[in-house]
Enzyme design. Structure first.
Site, short mmCIF file in Angstrom:
data_model
loop_
_atom_site.label_atom_id
_atom_site.label_comp_id
_atom_site.label_asym_id
_atom_site.label_seq_id
_atom_site.Cartn_x
_atom_site.Cartn_y
_atom_site.Cartn_z
N ASN B 152 0.58 -1.76 -0.36
CA ASN B 152 -0.49 0.15 0.08
C ASN B 152 0.95 1.41 -0.01
O ASN B 152 0.30 1.92 -0.62
CB ASN B 152 -0.99 -0.20 1.53
N CYS B 325 7.02 11.92 11.37
CA CYS B 325 6.10 12.67 11.79
C CYS B 325 4.18 12.94 12.01
O CYS B 325 4.04 13.57 12.80
CB CYS B 325 6.38 14.41 11.23
#
Lengths: 128, 383
Positions: B152, B325
């Site tokens: 994915n 992040c």
């Protein structure tokens, strides 16, 4: 209600960061973080009569890393270096209407970079 | 600004035809499929029709091979845990490629605490499973080996046929997670030698909260969710009628339209890759040709992925990133690390997954936004 994503203020500073860039021959220079962790900030200051007359930054990091860098330059500009040394990570986060909890540490190094630049200025001054 | 949604790997809309087809199962025909009255039988019929459609999408032996679940995460958990527990006499080892979804890796890691061993199979720089190493490191006590059909995050399609032969020489079962691939490229469980296969409804324009596990006849697994004995006793709980009926219709539409739609998206994907690769210090992640037709993924030096995502959102274009992040753990994507990227390289990732709403006119708008985003973020960086 729990905070979802970034505050409007964080996004505003992310989109329009203040004081981006470098200063040639700065009176003080501070750099924190490392690229492995994903955050690197550098801070350049010009100082006149122990007051921060100009400040610039460059940051590699997430959205809040850029916003905190921008905010800390706004907070520090025009301040006496002793006052600027007292700006904390929490002050920066508060001024931005808060940061998501997991962003409090890693991306909030901007105050540290500022303090580094001031320390650098002080050490150079002693040397003169 | 018109929205350009390029994050179909994260969430997809329900096809309007699916919604129209399935909505009567939450309004008029809402019976419990376990009830013997006519309302129950209507519901039961809807479930069995859906089972048939899903079986046809992957060329299963027959519809009884399909078990409906709450989604890919549950199907993956069931495949790993169910087979490992049921076949414990064969051995206490499971294997998985290093780029599997965390809903495969985490159940396997959890089992390590109960004395199971996990063999991680490395991939090359394009994300292809290292066939040579696979043959070397698979041991005969391996009950289930999990290799995804396509990834994915980097879009790489695995050589499942070759993998199947090696897995069956040594281990017991091959589990294949097709969440990213089903409805995009043809899948044939019989031809590919697959024992267990995970499907996700929403990843092919079906309702969210629904998935399926294909179980080849004769494959033994232990129920992980005991209760009222629905779904052949393998997955208890009153069936999610609306979502299951919708998944069946989504599978039917995918089977009919996949060929044409994939060709259309492939053309757009190739243009995106051509244009974005022209940006200085930009690199394609994943395989250049063995790649999902709707998938374009990159990394850019010296900038960070969350900023790319936020900046692109200002153009009302939604993309994804494997940057640390944006993750809950603040660790970079394990997929990007497994293909050999350094932490600082993995930070700069951007993933685009196309879908039915996208069209070729959007390509220049997207590539312009990416160029401006990269340029702006590089102005801010000290590196």
């Amino acid at each position: 209600m729990a905070q979802i994503g970034y505050s409007e203020k964080v996004m505003e500073h992310f989109m329009n960061p203040r004081n981006v860039g470098t200063i040639e021959n700065p009176d003080g220079y501070g750099k924190v973080g490392n690229p492995v962790c994903g955050d690197v900030m550098e801070m350049f200051i010009s100082v006149e009569d122990d007051t921060i007359s100009d400040i610039k930054f460059r940051t590699f990091g997430c959205g809040s890393a850029i916003a905190t860098s921008s905010m800390v330059t706004e907070l520090a500009k025009g301040k006496h270096i002793d006052e600027a040394m007292e700006i904390t990570r929490k002050d920066v986060a508060d001024e931005l209407d808060g940061l998501p909890p997991r962003k409090m540490h890693c991306s909030n190094l901007a105050a540290d970079a500022l303090h580094g630049a001031i320390e650098d200025y002080k050490s150079k001054k002693v040397g003169k | 600004m018109r929205q350009i949604y390029l994050d179909h790997a994260s969430a997809m809309p329900i096809d309007p035809r699916v919604l129209e087809f399935a909505k009567r199962y939450v309004t008029n025909d809402f019976g419990n499929p376990s009830s013997l009255h006519s309302a129950g039988l209507t519901a039961k019929r809807a479930i069995e029709d859906a089972r048939q459609r899903v079986a046809e999408l992957i060329n299963a032996e027959d519809e009884t091979c399909i078990i409906f679940t709450s989604g890919a995460t549950e199907s993956n958990n069931m495949a790993i845990k169910g087979t490992a527990l049921r076949n414990i006499r064969k051995g206490k080892r499971v294997a998985a490629s290093a780029i599997e979804h965390i809903s495969v890796l985490n159940p396997a890691k959890e089992f390590q605490k109960s004395g199971f061993e996990l063999t991680l199979i490395p991939v090359d720089q394009t994300g292809i499973v290292d066939i040579g190493k696979l043959a070397d490191i698979l041991t005969e006590d391996t009950t289930v080996t999990s290799i995804m059909y396509a990834n994915n995050e980097i879009g790489t399609i695995e050589p499942i046929q070759e993998i199947n032969e090696i897995v069956h020489e040594k281990g017991l079962y091959l589990h294949v997670d097709t969440t990213a691939a089903a409805g995009r490229i043809p899948i044939d469980v019989q031809n590919d030698g697959i024992d267990l296969l995970t499907l996700s409804s929403n990843d092919m324009y079906g309702p969210q909260g629904c998935g399926a596990l294909y179980i080849k006849p004769g494959v033994k697994l232990q129920p992980v969710l005991p209760g009222g004995g629905q779904e052949r006793g393998l997955r208890s709980g009153t069936e999610n009628l609306f979502a299951i009926a919708g998944m069946g219709e989504a599978a039917r539409i995918a089977k009919d339209e996949m060929g044409q739609e994939s060709e259309r998206l492939k053309g757009m994907r190739d243009k995106l890759i051509d244009e974005i690769s022209k940006i200085e210090e930009s690199y394609l992640t994943g395989h250049p040709t063995q790649r999902l037709p709707h998938h374009a993924s990159f990394r850019f030096s010296r900038i960070e992925g969350e900023n790319i995502l936020l900046n692109m959102d200002m153009y009302n274009i939604q993309v994804a990133t494997g940057s640390a992040c944006t993750s809950r753990t603040l660790e970079p994507s394990h997929v990007l690390l497994a293909v050999g990227l350094k932490h600082e390289e993995a930070h700069g990732s951007m993933v685009m997954t196309l879908g039915r709403s996208n069209n070729a006119e959007e390509i220049p708008i997207i590539t312009k936004a990416v160029k401006e985003t990269v340029q702006r973020l590089r102005m801010l960086t000290p590196m």
